[in-house]
Design a protein around this motif. Structure first.
Motif, PDB file in Angstrom:
ATOM      1  N   LYS A 206      38.299   5.555 -29.067  1.00 41.69           N
ATOM      2  CA  LYS A 206      37.456   4.389 -28.810  1.00 41.69           C
ATOM      3  C   LYS A 206      38.274   3.246 -28.229  1.00 41.69           C
ATOM      4  N   ALA A 207      39.481   3.041 -28.748  1.00 40.25           N
ATOM      5  CA  ALA A 207      40.325   1.964 -28.245  1.00 40.25           C
ATOM      6  C   ALA A 207      40.712   2.203 -26.793  1.00 40.25           C
ATOM      7  N   VAL A 208      41.129   3.428 -26.483  1.00 36.51           N
ATOM      8  CA  VAL A 208      41.497   3.756 -25.101  1.00 36.51           C
ATOM      9  C   VAL A 208      40.291   3.612 -24.181  1.00 36.51           C
ATOM     10  N   GLN A 209      39.126   4.060 -24.666  1.00 33.37           N
ATOM     11  CA  GLN A 209      37.904   3.956 -23.875  1.00 33.37           C
ATOM     12  C   GLN A 209      37.597   2.500 -23.541  1.00 33.37           C
ATOM     13  N   GLN A 210      37.744   1.615 -24.513  1.00 40.28           N
ATOM     14  CA  GLN A 210      37.468   0.204 -24.265  1.00 40.28           C
ATOM     15  C   GLN A 210      38.486  -0.404 -23.309  1.00 40.28           C
ATOM     16  N   PHE A 211      39.752   0.001 -23.421  1.00 42.50           N
ATOM     17  CA  PHE A 211      40.773  -0.516 -22.512  1.00 42.50           C
ATOM     18  C   PHE A 211      40.468  -0.128 -21.066  1.00 42.50           C
ATOM     19  N   VAL A 212      39.912   1.060 -20.882  1.00 41.40           N
ATOM     20  CA  VAL A 212      39.609   1.524 -19.529  1.00 41.40           C
ATOM     21  C   VAL A 212      38.302   0.922 -19.026  1.00 41.40           C
ATOM     22  N   GLN A 213      37.284   0.896 -19.876  1.00 39.09           N
ATOM     23  CA  GLN A 213      35.940   0.573 -19.431  1.00 39.09           C
ATOM     24  C   GLN A 213      35.541  -0.876 -19.643  1.00 39.09           C
ATOM     25  N   LEU A 242      39.470   8.665 -18.160  1.00 34.43           N
ATOM     26  CA  LEU A 242      39.897   8.166 -16.863  1.00 34.43           C
ATOM     27  C   LEU A 242      40.563   9.269 -16.055  1.00 34.43           C
ATOM     28  N   PRO A 243      39.881   9.779 -15.042  1.00 35.34           N
ATOM     29  CA  PRO A 243      40.522  10.776 -14.182  1.00 35.34           C
ATOM     30  C   PRO A 243      41.779  10.188 -13.547  1.00 35.34           C
ATOM     31  N   LEU A 244      42.898  10.846 -13.742  1.00 31.40           N
ATOM     32  CA  LEU A 244      44.186  10.343 -13.272  1.00 31.40           C
ATOM     33  C   LEU A 244      44.528  10.914 -11.905  1.00 31.40           C
ATOM     34  N   ASP A 245      45.154  10.082 -11.085  1.00 32.50           N
ATOM     35  CA  ASP A 245      45.655  10.563  -9.799  1.00 32.50           C
ATOM     36  C   ASP A 245      46.977  11.287  -9.965  1.00 32.50           C
TER      37      ASP A 245
END
Length: 361
Positions: A206-213, A242-245
Motif C-alpha cells: 500500500k505504501a509503495v502504491q501510494q508513492f507511485v500513484q 509500476l511497469p519498469l523500463d
C-alpha cells in the motif's frame, strides 16, 4: 480441513519470479473447503496479465493434492494500476508503461546490503539532473526512496520536513520535495527519526502504491527508484504497480556481493524487467602516489555484467568525499562538481540515458 491448513499448503505457491510465497505476501484473502470443494480468493495488483493465470494454475495444482478435495473454485481479484493524471494527460499511460509524465522508470537495486546502493542512487540522481540540465531539461529527474525499513535518502541528499499536500480527500496528492534539481519522495519524510517501521507485506504494498500513484511527480525524463536489498515485499509491490523500463544493479567487486547481485538480476529477468546494466561501486582506492588498490577485489562488476548479458555502466572509486557528502547531506556530485566522483557518476548517468534511448527504439 481448516482455512489455516489450506493456507499452509498454499505456501508452496511462489509469486512468479520471487522466492516468497503468496501467503507471506498477503495475497490470500480467503480459503475454505466446503463439501469437497476448495475455495480460495486471491487479491492482486498487477499490470502483467500472465501473473493471474500462472498463479491460478499453481494454486489449483496444490488444492487438488489435498485430501478430500474434489473440486476447486479460485477467485482472483485483480486491481488495475491506477495512474494519477498530470495536467492535460487524462490519466492515460505513457508509451513506456510508466504513469503519464514519467518517461522512464528505473529501479536501482542490489541483492546485498552494504554495497552503497542508496549513496549511489542519490549521486546518480544528481548527476542525471546535471546532465539533463546541460541539455535544457532542468528539473526532470525524480528519486523515489522505496527502502521502507531504512530510508536514508533524505539524510544523504540534504532534505528534511514533511511534503506538502495538494487537494482534499481521495483527490489529495503528495508534492515531492526538491533539491539539486531532483524531485524526491521518501518514507523518511513521513515518519519520525525515532519511529521504527514494522510492517507486513500488504502494508508495504500500500505504501509503495501510494508513492507511485499519489505523488504529483510532474514531467520527468527519469524516475529512479531506490529499492531495499533482496527480493521481498517492496520489489514485488513495485513490479506489480509500476511497469519498469529497466533496472540497474549496484555491486562491489568481491564475489560475495556479485553472487547475490546476480540473483537479483535473475529476479528482474523473471518478472520481465530489462537489465540496463551493472554499476561497480567502491571499485578501487587511489593513494597519494597515484597507485590503485583494489581493496574489494577486481573485475567483479564486469564479470557480473557478462554473466547477465548486460553492460557495465561504469566504476565508482572508493573516495572519502562520497561518504562525507552522504553524511553531510551534500552529495559529492553537487559539492565537488569537478571532482573525480562527479565525473564518474556523470559518465554513468550518460551511459544510462544512452541505454534507455536505445531500448526505446
Amino acid at each position: 480441513m481448516t482455512p489455516e491448513a489450506i493456507k499452509e499448503a498454499l505456501k508452496q505457491v511462489k509469486y512468479p519470479g520471487f522466492s516468497r510465497d503468496i501467503v507471506s505476501f498477503g495475497l490470500v484473502r480467503a480459503a475454505a473447503v466446503v463439501e469437497g470443494t476448495a475455495k480460495v480468493s486471491l487479491a492482486l495488483t498487477t499490470s502483467d496479465p500472465h501473473v493471474p493465470t500462472a498463479l491460478k494454475a499453481e494454486v489449483e495444482k496444490v488444492l487438488r493434492a489435498l485430501p478430500g478435495v474434489k473440486q476447486t473454485v479460485i477467485d482472483i481479484a485483480v486491481t488495475p494500476v491506477r495512474t494519477p493524471p498530470a495536467a492535460g494527460t487524462g490519466g492515460k499511460l505513457a508509451g513506456s508503461g510508466a504513469p503519464k509524465g514519467i518517461k522512464h522508470a528505473v529501479a536501482i537495486a542490489s541483492g546485498k546490503g552494504g554495497v552503497g546502493k542508496s549513496t549511489f542512487a542519490v549521486n546518480l540522481a544528481c548527476a542525471l539532473a546535471q546532465v539533463l540540465a546541460a541539455q535544457g531539461q532542468a528539473g526532470r529527474v525524480g528519486l523515489l526512496d522505496c527502502d521502507i525499513y531504512g530510508p536514508t535518502v533524505p539524510l544523504m541528499i540534504g532534505l528534511s520536513g514533511r511534503p506538502e499536500i495538494e487537494g482534499d480527500g481521495a483527490e489529495a496528492m503528495l508534492l515531492p520535495m526538491e533539491i539539486h534539481g531532483v524531485k524526491v519522495m521518501s518514507m523518511g519524510f513521513l515518519v519520525d527519526d525515532d519511529t521504527p517501521v514494522i510492517w507486513r507485506g500488504p502494508m508495504i504494498m500500500k505504501a509503495v502504491q501510494q508513492f507511485v500513484q499519489n505523488v504529483r511527480w510532474g514531467e520527468l525524463e527519469v524516475l529512479l527508484i531506490d529499492l531495499p536489498p533482496g527480493t521481498g515485499d517492496a520489489q514485488l509491490s513495485l513490479v506489480q504497480i509500476l511497469p519498469l523500463d529497466g533496472a540497474v544493479l549496484v555491486t562491489t567487486p568481491q564475489l560475495a556481493a556479485t553472487n547475490v547481485a546476480r540473483k537479483g538480476g535473475l529476479m528482474f529477468r523473471k518478472v520481465n524487467v530489462p537489465l540496463l546494466g551493472v554499476a561497480e561501486n567502491m571499485s578501487y582506492f587511489t593513494d597519494p602516489a597515484g597507485r590503485r588498490h583494489h581493496l574489494f577485489g577486481e573485475g567483479g562488476g564486469a564479470r557480473l555484467a557478462d554473466a547477465l548479458g548486460t553492460a557495465l555502466l561504469g566504476q565508482v572509486p572508493l573516495l572519502p568525499e562520497i561518504r562525507a557528502g552522504g553524511d553531510a547531506g551534500k552529495p559529492a556530485v553537487v559539492s565537488e562538481p569537478g571532482g573525480t566522483a562527479a565525473e564518474a557518476f556523470r559518465a554513468i548517468a550518460q551511459s544510462l540515458l544512452d541505454r534507455l534511448a536505445t531500448a526505446g527504439r
